[in-house]
Design a protein around this motif. Sequence first.
Motif, PDB file in Angstrom:
ATOM      1  N   SER A   1      17.345   6.352  -1.164  1.00 16.60           N
ATOM      2  CA  SER A   1      18.358   5.348  -1.515  1.00 16.60           C
ATOM      3  C   SER A   1      18.367   5.003  -3.002  1.00 16.60           C
ATOM      4  N   ALA A   2      17.356   5.409  -3.740  1.00 14.62           N
ATOM      5  CA  ALA A   2      17.303   5.110  -5.170  1.00 14.62           C
ATOM      6  C   ALA A   2      18.445   5.799  -5.907  1.00 14.62           C
ATOM      7  N   LYS A   3      18.871   5.189  -7.015  1.00 15.59           N
ATOM      8  CA  LYS A   3      19.933   5.789  -7.818  1.00 15.59           C
ATOM      9  C   LYS A   3      19.487   7.146  -8.365  1.00 15.59           C
ATOM     10  N   GLU A   4      18.230   7.224  -8.783  1.00 17.48           N
ATOM     11  CA  GLU A   4      17.611   8.465  -9.204  1.00 17.48           C
ATOM     12  C   GLU A   4      16.098   8.299  -9.130  1.00 17.48           C
ATOM     13  N   VAL A   5      15.406   9.404  -9.223  1.00 14.99           N
ATOM     14  CA  VAL A   5      13.944   9.393  -9.228  1.00 14.99           C
ATOM     15  C   VAL A   5      13.472   9.985 -10.547  1.00 14.99           C
ATOM     16  N   TYR A   6      12.539   9.278 -11.177  1.00 15.69           N
ATOM     17  CA  TYR A   6      11.946   9.753 -12.419  1.00 15.69           C
ATOM     18  C   TYR A   6      10.540  10.258 -12.143  1.00 15.69           C
ATOM     19  N   VAL A   7      10.321  11.544 -12.428  1.00 15.86           N
ATOM     20  CA  VAL A   7       9.002  12.159 -12.268  1.00 15.86           C
ATOM     21  C   VAL A   7       8.276  12.051 -13.605  1.00 15.86           C
ATOM     22  N   TRP A   8       7.293  11.160 -13.678  1.00 18.37           N
ATOM     23  CA  TRP A   8       6.546  10.967 -14.920  1.00 18.37           C
ATOM     24  C   TRP A   8       5.361  11.933 -14.936  1.00 18.37           C
ATOM     25  N   LEU A   9       5.369  12.838 -15.939  1.00 18.74           N
ATOM     26  CA  LEU A   9       4.326  13.854 -16.045  1.00 18.74           C
ATOM     27  C   LEU A   9       3.277  13.537 -17.099  1.00 18.74           C
ATOM     28  N   GLY A  10       3.531  12.536 -17.914  1.00 20.79           N
ATOM     29  CA  GLY A  10       2.575  12.194 -18.963  1.00 20.79           C
ATOM     30  C   GLY A  10       3.188  12.365 -20.339  1.00 20.79           C
ATOM     31  N   LEU A  11       2.378  12.149 -21.361  1.00 23.59           N
ATOM     32  CA  LEU A  11       2.841  12.256 -22.742  1.00 23.59           C
ATOM     33  C   LEU A  11       2.964  13.713 -23.161  1.00 23.59           C
ATOM     34  N   ASP A  12       3.636  13.940 -24.268  1.00 24.99           N
ATOM     35  CA  ASP A  12       3.789  15.295 -24.797  1.00 24.99           C
ATOM     36  C   ASP A  12       2.427  15.870 -25.163  1.00 24.99           C
ATOM     37  N   SER A  13       2.168  17.075 -24.674  1.00 18.03           N
ATOM     38  CA  SER A  13       0.946  17.793 -25.040  1.00 18.03           C
ATOM     39  C   SER A  13       1.104  19.242 -24.645  1.00 18.03           C
ATOM     40  N   ASP A  14       0.301  20.112 -25.249  1.00 14.89           N
ATOM     41  CA  ASP A  14       0.283  21.543 -24.917  1.00 14.89           C
ATOM     42  C   ASP A  14       1.666  22.175 -25.007  1.00 14.89           C
ATOM     43  N   GLY A  15       2.471  21.711 -25.965  1.00  7.45           N
ATOM     44  CA  GLY A  15       3.781  22.314 -26.175  1.00  7.45           C
ATOM     45  C   GLY A  15       4.836  21.913 -25.185  1.00  7.45           C
ATOM     46  N   SER A  16       4.669  20.761 -24.513  1.00  8.47           N
ATOM     47  CA  SER A  16       5.639  20.370 -23.477  1.00  8.47           C
ATOM     48  C   SER A  16       7.018  20.110 -24.072  1.00  8.47           C
ATOM     49  N   ASP A  17       7.102  19.622 -25.314  1.00  9.01           N
ATOM     50  CA  ASP A  17       8.420  19.424 -25.928  1.00  9.01           C
ATOM     51  C   ASP A  17       9.160  20.756 -26.054  1.00  9.01           C
ATOM     52  N   GLU A  18       8.424  21.802 -26.415  1.00  4.49           N
ATOM     53  CA  GLU A  18       9.048  23.124 -26.528  1.00  4.49           C
ATOM     54  C   GLU A  18       9.512  23.620 -25.156  1.00  4.49           C
TER      55      GLU A  18
END
Length: 695
Positions: free
Chosen positions: A147-164
């Motif tokens: 029923s939520a509008k959306e679900v946010y999957v929080w994986l943690g802060l940027d590390s190990d090239g996650s921004d790339e």
Amino acid sequence: MATAKEDKVSYNSVPLLDASTHVRLLEICPVSDNEDELYCKLYAAPIADLPSYSAVSYAWGDNTKTHSIRIVDYDQAPTSTEESLDKENGHTCLLPITSSLDTCLRQFRTYKELRLTPLWIDQVCINQDDDEEKSSQIQLMNQIYSSAKEVYVWLGLDSDGSDEVFQAFRQVAECMWDSELFGKDRATKWFPAPRAIFDNRIDTPEVQELLRKVVTIVVPLLREKKILAWYKRTWFSRIWTIQEFCLNQYTFFVCGDRAVLDEVVLLVWELFLILPDFHRNTRFRNAFKDHPEILSMMDSQPASLLPPPMQHLFETKGSLKRGKRASLREVLVQVSTRLDLGDHRVDILSTKFRDRVYGLLGLAADAEELDIRPDYSKSTTTAEVLTQTARSIVRTEGSVSVLRFSQFPKHHVEDPDEAGHCQPERLPSWVPDWANGTQYSYQFLDNVFSACGRFSSTADLIPTSSPFILGLRGLLIDKIEAVGLPWRADWGLKAYHRYILQYFAIIKDMKRRSAEKNSSGFDNDIYPDSSRRNQALWRLALGDCYVNGPQKRARATADDVVPVFRELIDHCNFCCSVDEKLEQQQQQQQQQSETGNNDNNRSYLNNMMHMDGKRPYLTAQKGYLGMAPKHAQPGDVVVLLCGDSTPYVLRTTGHDNSTSSSNTYTFVGEAYCDGIMDGELEGRLERERQEFFLV
């Protein structure tokens, strides 16, 4: 530092009128400095009348609550949309939280859209110290996340090239949309299957151009193991995150200050599935013969490029989006059996072992019918939870096929107490523990056997005095007289050709002894003729199932199997006939032979792989031949149990006081019994039905 009162939050101040119909929501109060403490509002509302909210999925990490948030008095504080929160004079209470949630909320506080949105977060919105409330709230998880509008999957802060990695996800999606191979409407709720489009149209310029673009985006990140590092974040290994990810239509992966829609991740994941085709598929290599730089890039990578484990997530979510829900048994099987990915294996984890069931209930189509109510009371053991689950599945489905996944040795299922001590193992032999690494047994192909005939789909249950005893009716086929050595599906085994010949020599001898039993005055022969008896030699080793490519999955037939079986035996005999000197000179050639690199040899051996650890057996009176679990032994009995299409092996025991020891058994496992798999004993099963009590 705020001078607000330092009271600890009492959930009595934010009560749930009824924990089975109401939930709490959290709002993050904005502040001018993100280094400031976390101020939030917590309030309750009926789930049937909630405001628009978002749900959060995350990994708790270390359960130690080393951080705190300040819960602002709802009546005295300004609304969270105002920037002028009176921190000095407002009344607040401290609520301890884990480090991972502290990081998550601080990051979410920087997103304006989330500052204005109520959130549902299990760690805060459920009183984790109240087992009764927790049990009731878990029953609402399906509604909460769907029923939520959306679900946010929080994986943690940027590390190990996650921004790339996130940037690559978006670039791949843009390339795919620009190609128009998937349609022009970007508002679609689910992408077409890219893998099918790539495979079916690999010869077209449009697909080749698209693949040239996306391969150059993702392969460097694979080479640097940045995508693998992203997939190995803790969230992917938690049991609860499966339903939290799958139940909502709009799910966003969030890492640091980057977010990407799950459908975009699906596009990249489907791309991974076709990358190995560049190594082994002639059509793919021919399609890029004029682009040696692409082939060179692919050839420089290991053949196994698929990071773990997204199949159980995307397949489950895709089914839900198409309106198809699986039964709890099917979901448990999928999650427990499909995560063994070699070096990339990911074990699904849960704080409580019983969460392996509770964490998947929200996905099950038959959850209400099963009537499994989450129970975290200290007086209820995990063995009781798993036993109730198995009984409910048998009762609801009218089938005992769930027993196929009751394997040995069983894992320790009881959680440690406050002092770190575990209770002794008390799980009945017939109850699956649903631990990581559960394996499919013989019937990896559905609906190919019907050993019980018309009784294959109707379990004949017997009431028992204890829930730990399962009473069933069926037919005792015969007692096991002898067992052979277990089959080892080990391509690297030294002198594998000799081991193969030894294995088949045992089966051949059992076949001879079977023929003698049926020619010495017992009942009619178990085979219609000698030709069918001879087929047991090659049927047993396959469990009578043969897979020859994705389009042909069925029972073994002489036309398919006999030629490749003979080539395998001939080749093994040839390997054994060479002298030592020649064997040394041809070591490389023989290693290829032993591991089945010849297509026909590999075809038969590949089909034997699913029998790994199973051992051939011969029964005492009738001379039935079959395959049993590796821990089966002489004296065990082969039985048909109403409610399944395959036989089982049981072991007599006399340790139960409520039933006669003559029909009380421990469960050994699923079996193959040659000559009865098509309902040949259906008449006897109807006339001579017996009682079996499994403990």
